[in-house]
Design a protein around this motif. Structure first.
Motif, mmCIF file in Angstrom:
data_model
loop_
_atom_site.group_PDB
_atom_site.id
_atom_site.type_symbol
_atom_site.label_atom_id
_atom_site.label_comp_id
_atom_site.label_asym_id
_atom_site.label_seq_id
_atom_site.Cartn_x
_atom_site.Cartn_y
_atom_site.Cartn_z
ATOM 1 N N GLN A 41 48.394 11.765 7.475
ATOM 2 C CA GLN A 41 47.719 13.021 7.126
ATOM 3 C C GLN A 41 46.967 12.891 5.806
ATOM 4 O O GLN A 41 45.843 13.384 5.674
ATOM 5 N N ILE A 42 47.571 12.238 4.828
ATOM 6 C CA ILE A 42 46.913 12.040 3.535
ATOM 7 C C ILE A 42 45.674 11.167 3.712
ATOM 8 O O ILE A 42 44.597 11.493 3.203
ATOM 9 N N PHE A 43 45.816 10.072 4.441
ATOM 10 C CA PHE A 43 44.679 9.176 4.676
ATOM 11 C C PHE A 43 43.537 9.926 5.358
ATOM 12 O O PHE A 43 42.379 9.806 4.967
ATOM 13 N N GLU A 44 43.868 10.692 6.371
ATOM 14 C CA GLU A 44 42.851 11.446 7.114
ATOM 15 C C GLU A 44 42.171 12.475 6.222
ATOM 16 O O GLU A 44 40.964 12.713 6.351
ATOM 17 N N ALA A 45 42.926 13.075 5.297
ATOM 18 C CA ALA A 45 42.337 14.063 4.393
ATOM 19 C C ALA A 45 41.271 13.427 3.504
ATOM 20 O O ALA A 45 40.243 14.041 3.205
ATOM 21 N N PHE A 46 41.487 12.192 3.089
ATOM 22 C CA PHE A 46 40.512 11.492 2.249
ATOM 23 C C PHE A 46 39.366 10.901 3.046
ATOM 24 O O PHE A 46 38.271 10.737 2.522
ATOM 25 N N ASN A 47 39.618 10.567 4.281
ATOM 26 C CA ASN A 47 38.626 9.826 5.050
ATOM 27 C C ASN A 47 37.975 10.635 6.168
ATOM 28 O O ASN A 47 37.120 10.115 6.861
ATOM 29 N N GLY A 48 38.396 11.879 6.344
ATOM 30 C CA GLY A 48 37.773 12.753 7.329
ATOM 31 C C GLY A 48 37.881 12.250 8.752
ATOM 32 O O GLY A 48 37.006 12.492 9.565
ATOM 33 N N LYS A 49 38.945 11.509 9.049
ATOM 34 C CA LYS A 49 39.117 10.968 10.395
ATOM 35 C C LYS A 49 40.166 11.773 11.140
ATOM 36 O O LYS A 49 41.090 12.325 10.556
ATOM 37 N N GLU A 50 40.014 11.807 12.431
ATOM 38 C CA GLU A 50 41.006 12.477 13.267
ATOM 39 C C GLU A 50 42.309 11.688 13.318
ATOM 40 O O GLU A 50 43.373 12.230 13.329
ATOM 41 N N GLN A 51 42.184 10.362 13.367
ATOM 42 C CA GLN A 51 43.345 9.487 13.446
ATOM 43 C C GLN A 51 43.037 8.184 12.734
ATOM 44 O O GLN A 51 41.884 7.776 12.641
ATOM 45 N N ILE A 52 44.116 7.558 12.297
ATOM 46 C CA ILE A 52 43.962 6.206 11.761
ATOM 47 C C ILE A 52 44.065 5.258 12.947
ATOM 48 O O ILE A 52 44.980 5.349 13.740
#
Length: 174
Positions: A161-172
Motif C-alpha cells: 500500500q505504501i509503495f502504491e501510494a508513492f508510485n500510483g500503481k494499482e499493484q506491485i
C-alpha cells in the motif's frame, strides 16, 4: 498434530523473502518518507518487523497441556484480516529513523535465518513461558512461528500500500 518442519521453514522463509523483496523496491528516499495518507514509513514497518521477529520468548519452556496449534487459526484470522487496524505494542513500536535500507535487509535476513534454525533444531511443541501473548496467554514455539509468518505477511500488505501510494500503481508486479 504432526509438524512438517520443511513446510514450516519454507513458509516462514517465503514470508520474509516477500517482505524483503518489497523493501528492495523502495528507493533510498521513499523508504524513509511517510506515505501521503500518513502512518509509518516503509522503513518503520521494516523496523517494527525486525523488532517483532527478533526471537522467540522461549528461554523457559514446558510441555504443553493443550493442542500445540490451538491458537493458529485465530491468529491467522486476526492478522490476515486487512480490514481491521491493529495497534503495535510499545515494545516493538518502530523508531523514527531515518533507516539505512541495507541494514534493514540484513537484519530481516538474520531474523529469517534464526527462525529457520529454530524450526530445524528445537522442539516446536514446547510452550514458551517468557511472554504471554495478549488475550491468548503462552504460545507454543509452533504458534509463535505461525504468528510471525502471519505478522510478516500482514506488513507485506502494508508495504504494498505504501509503495502504491508513492508510485500510483494499482499493484506491485515483478
Amino acid at each position: 498434530m504432526k509438524i512438517d518442519e520443511h513446510q514450516l521453514a519454507a513458509s516462514v522463509t517465503k514470508a520474509f523473502d516477500e517482505f524483503v523483496g518489497l523493501i528492495v523496491k523502495f528507493d533510498e528516499w521513499h523508504i524513509n518518507q511517510k506515505p501521503p495518507y500518513g502512518g509509518w514509513t516503509a522503513a518503520q514497518v521494516a523496523d517494527h518487523i525486525i523488532q517483532g521477529t527478533a526471537g522467540l520468548p522461549d528461554s523457559h519452556t514446558q510441555a504443553p497441556t493443550r493442542k500445540i496449534d490451538a491458537y493458529v487459526e485465530s491468529l491467522r484470522d486476526i492478522f490476515l484480516n486487512f480490514e481491521i487496524k491493529l495497534e503495535s505494542p510499545d515494545f516493538i513500536y518502530p523508531g523514527n529513523g531515518p533507516f539505512d535500507k541495507s541494514e534493514l535487509i540484513t537484519a530481516l535476513e538474520s531474523n529469517k535465518q534464526q527462525h529457520v534454525k529454530t524450526i530445524t533444531n528445537t522442539d516446536l511443541t514446547a510452550l514458551c513461558l517468557d511472554f504471554e501473548f495478549p488475550t491468548y496467554g503462552f504460545l507454543t514455539r509452533y504458534e509463535w512461528l505461525m504468528f510471525i509468518r502471519f505478522h510478516v505477511h500482514r506488513h507485506s500488505h502494508q508495504l504494498m500500500q505504501i509503495f502504491e501510494a508513492f508510485n500510483g500503481k494499482e499493484q506491485i508486479t515483478d
